[in-house]
Design a protein around this motif. Structure first.
Motif, PDB file in Angstrom:
ATOM      1  N   ASP A   1       0.831  -1.207   0.000  1.00 10.74           N
ATOM      2  CA  ASP A   1       0.000   0.000   0.000  1.00 10.74           C
ATOM      3  C   ASP A   1       0.865   1.256   0.000  1.00 10.74           C
ATOM      4  O   ASP A   1       0.621   2.198  -0.765  1.00 10.74           O
ATOM      5  CB  ASP A   1      -0.904   0.043   1.242  1.00 10.74           C
ATOM      6  CG  ASP A   1      -2.009  -0.993   1.231  1.00 10.74           C
ATOM      7  OD1 ASP A   1      -2.395  -1.431   0.135  1.00 10.74           O
ATOM      8  OD2 ASP A   1      -2.482  -1.343   2.332  1.00 10.74           O
ATOM      9  N   ILE A   2       1.862   1.266   0.869  1.00  7.81           N
ATOM     10  CA  ILE A   2       2.708   2.455   1.010  1.00  7.81           C
ATOM     11  C   ILE A   2       3.546   2.675  -0.242  1.00  7.81           C
ATOM     12  O   ILE A   2       3.693   3.817  -0.712  1.00  7.81           O
ATOM     13  CB  ILE A   2       3.602   2.341   2.263  1.00  7.81           C
ATOM     14  CG1 ILE A   2       2.750   2.409   3.536  1.00  7.81           C
ATOM     15  CG2 ILE A   2       4.649   3.445   2.277  1.00  7.81           C
ATOM     16  CD1 ILE A   2       2.000   3.717   3.737  1.00  7.81           C
ATOM     17  N   GLU A   3       4.097   1.618  -0.802  1.00  2.00           N
ATOM     18  CA  GLU A   3       4.888   1.780  -2.019  1.00  2.00           C
ATOM     19  C   GLU A   3       4.023   2.295  -3.164  1.00  2.00           C
ATOM     20  O   GLU A   3       4.440   3.147  -3.951  1.00  2.00           O
ATOM     21  CB  GLU A   3       5.561   0.465  -2.398  1.00  2.00           C
ATOM     22  CG  GLU A   3       6.802   0.163  -1.582  1.00  2.00           C
ATOM     23  CD  GLU A   3       7.837   1.275  -1.618  1.00  2.00           C
ATOM     24  OE1 GLU A   3       8.049   1.878  -2.697  1.00  2.00           O
ATOM     25  OE2 GLU A   3       8.435   1.560  -0.565  1.00  2.00           O
ATOM     26  N   GLU A   4       2.794   1.800  -3.251  1.00  2.00           N
ATOM     27  CA  GLU A   4       1.880   2.284  -4.278  1.00  2.00           C
ATOM     28  C   GLU A   4       1.539   3.748  -4.052  1.00  2.00           C
ATOM     29  O   GLU A   4       1.501   4.551  -5.000  1.00  2.00           O
ATOM     30  CB  GLU A   4       0.600   1.441  -4.267  1.00  2.00           C
ATOM     31  CG  GLU A   4      -0.394   1.819  -5.354  1.00  2.00           C
ATOM     32  CD  GLU A   4      -1.628   0.931  -5.345  1.00  2.00           C
ATOM     33  OE1 GLU A   4      -2.692   1.395  -5.798  1.00  2.00           O
ATOM     34  OE2 GLU A   4      -1.522  -0.217  -4.868  1.00  2.00           O
ATOM     35  N   LEU A   5       1.316   4.108  -2.796  1.00  4.49           N
ATOM     36  CA  LEU A   5       1.022   5.501  -2.460  1.00  4.49           C
ATOM     37  C   LEU A   5       2.184   6.405  -2.851  1.00  4.49           C
ATOM     38  O   LEU A   5       1.986   7.465  -3.471  1.00  4.49           O
ATOM     39  CB  LEU A   5       0.735   5.597  -0.960  1.00  4.49           C
ATOM     40  CG  LEU A   5       0.394   6.957  -0.339  1.00  4.49           C
ATOM     41  CD1 LEU A   5      -0.486   6.749   0.898  1.00  4.49           C
ATOM     42  CD2 LEU A   5       1.652   7.727   0.073  1.00  4.49           C
ATOM     43  N   LEU A   6       3.413   5.993  -2.514  1.00  6.23           N
ATOM     44  CA  LEU A   6       4.579   6.820  -2.816  1.00  6.23           C
ATOM     45  C   LEU A   6       4.851   6.877  -4.321  1.00  6.23           C
ATOM     46  O   LEU A   6       5.229   7.929  -4.846  1.00  6.23           O
ATOM     47  CB  LEU A   6       5.793   6.281  -2.065  1.00  6.23           C
ATOM     48  CG  LEU A   6       5.736   6.418  -0.542  1.00  6.23           C
ATOM     49  CD1 LEU A   6       6.896   5.690   0.109  1.00  6.23           C
ATOM     50  CD2 LEU A   6       5.719   7.879  -0.111  1.00  6.23           C
ATOM     51  N   ASP A   7       4.657   5.758  -5.012  1.00  7.58           N
ATOM     52  CA  ASP A   7       4.844   5.765  -6.469  1.00  7.58           C
ATOM     53  C   ASP A   7       3.859   6.722  -7.131  1.00  7.58           C
ATOM     54  O   ASP A   7       4.216   7.473  -8.057  1.00  7.58           O
ATOM     55  CB  ASP A   7       4.650   4.357  -7.031  1.00  7.58           C
ATOM     56  CG  ASP A   7       5.802   3.428  -6.700  1.00  7.58           C
ATOM     57  OD1 ASP A   7       6.865   3.925  -6.276  1.00  7.58           O
ATOM     58  OD2 ASP A   7       5.632   2.205  -6.847  1.00  7.58           O
TER      59      ASP A   7
END
Length: 266
Positions: free
Chosen positions: A138-144
């Protein structure tokens, strides 16, 4: 560098009142406290400021290495308290600023009378035995998403963070606040916010602490507030009758009352 210019510090309220320092979170500036300040500064000396890279702070002071850590921001918190408070302060940290206050108080406990941690999260990513509210994916998708299209991300995420679909003007205000932030600075601050883990620091807090969470918060669910409360010795936990991650906007009276009651508590 002059602290006032760097952080665009504003001070209101009686000179002899207890000092309350209000610190904003990611994507915001001191303007997000505007509804709370008038509810406090009749009794308290209220200090608000912009983190470097936000609002009207001195952008020339921005340093990607320093501000890639919560500890870098905590250094500025200490400097603001030293410069503008003649007595130990009650530090009110919203969201990631709550952890700045934790770190600063562990390093310089004599500067702090009390801490108020408003919708805090020591770690946003779930871990074994810990619910932060987001998976690593979730966090990696948010940051991407943030890094590829910051303005689009802001328009999508701000209403979710605010959590008040019945009051769309609040989501719009947060969107506008995000959009005023330089995208490069926002990228660094987002990683500082969403990838940090300060669970170990909680046990080192030695000043009286209030953990204030919203009843409904998609960013910092109730389990997070309960965790922070359980791991700061002697802390108090209050659940505000508020929706969303920014109760200083969605429920300013409840937020101000919780701060004031805790400051005056003996």
């Amino acid at each position: 560098m002059d602290v006032w210019r760097r952080n665009r510090v504003t001070v209101t309220g009686p000179e002899d009142g207890p000092v309350v320092v209000l610190s904003h979170g990611f994507g915001c500036d001191q303007n997000l406290w505007r509804l709370v300040v008038p509810l406090l500064d009749d009794r308290f000396r209220v200090v608000v400021f912009d983190h470097v890279g936000a609002g009207r702070s001195d952008m020339s002071a921005w340093d990607a290495e320093k501000y890639s850590t919560v500890e870098g921001y905590a250094q500025d918190v200490v400097a603001v308290c030293r410069e503008f408070a003649p007595v130990p302060v009650t530090f009110v940290g919203h969201s990631v600023s709550a952890m700045m206050g934790v770190v600063a108080s562990v390093q310089e406990p004599e500067l702090f009378e009390k801490l108020v941690l408003l919708t805090p999260s020591p770690r946003y990513v779930d871990d074994a035995g810990y619910r932060g509210g987001f998976s690593a994916e979730d966090i990696e998708e948010l940051l991407d998403s943030l890094e590829s299209n910051y303005l689009g991300w802001s328009a999508t995420m701000a209403p979710v963070i605010m959590g008040t679909p019945d009051r769309p003007e609040l989501g719009e205000e947060l969107t506008n606040s995000f959009c005023r932030t330089d995208p490069e600075i926002a990228r660094v601050f987002a990683r500082t916010t969403f990838l940090s883990d300060h669970r170990a620091a909680l046990a080192g807090v030695t000043v009286p602490t209030l953990v204030a969470q919203s009843a409904r918060d998609a960013i910092a669910p109730p389990e997070v507030g309960a965790y922070v409360h359980a791991h700061i010795p002697g802390s108090e936990l209050v659940t505000l009758d508020a929706t969303g991650h920014c109760p200083q906007l969605s429920a300013p009276r409840a937020t101000a009352d919780a701060i004031a009651s805790f400051v005056l508590e003996r």
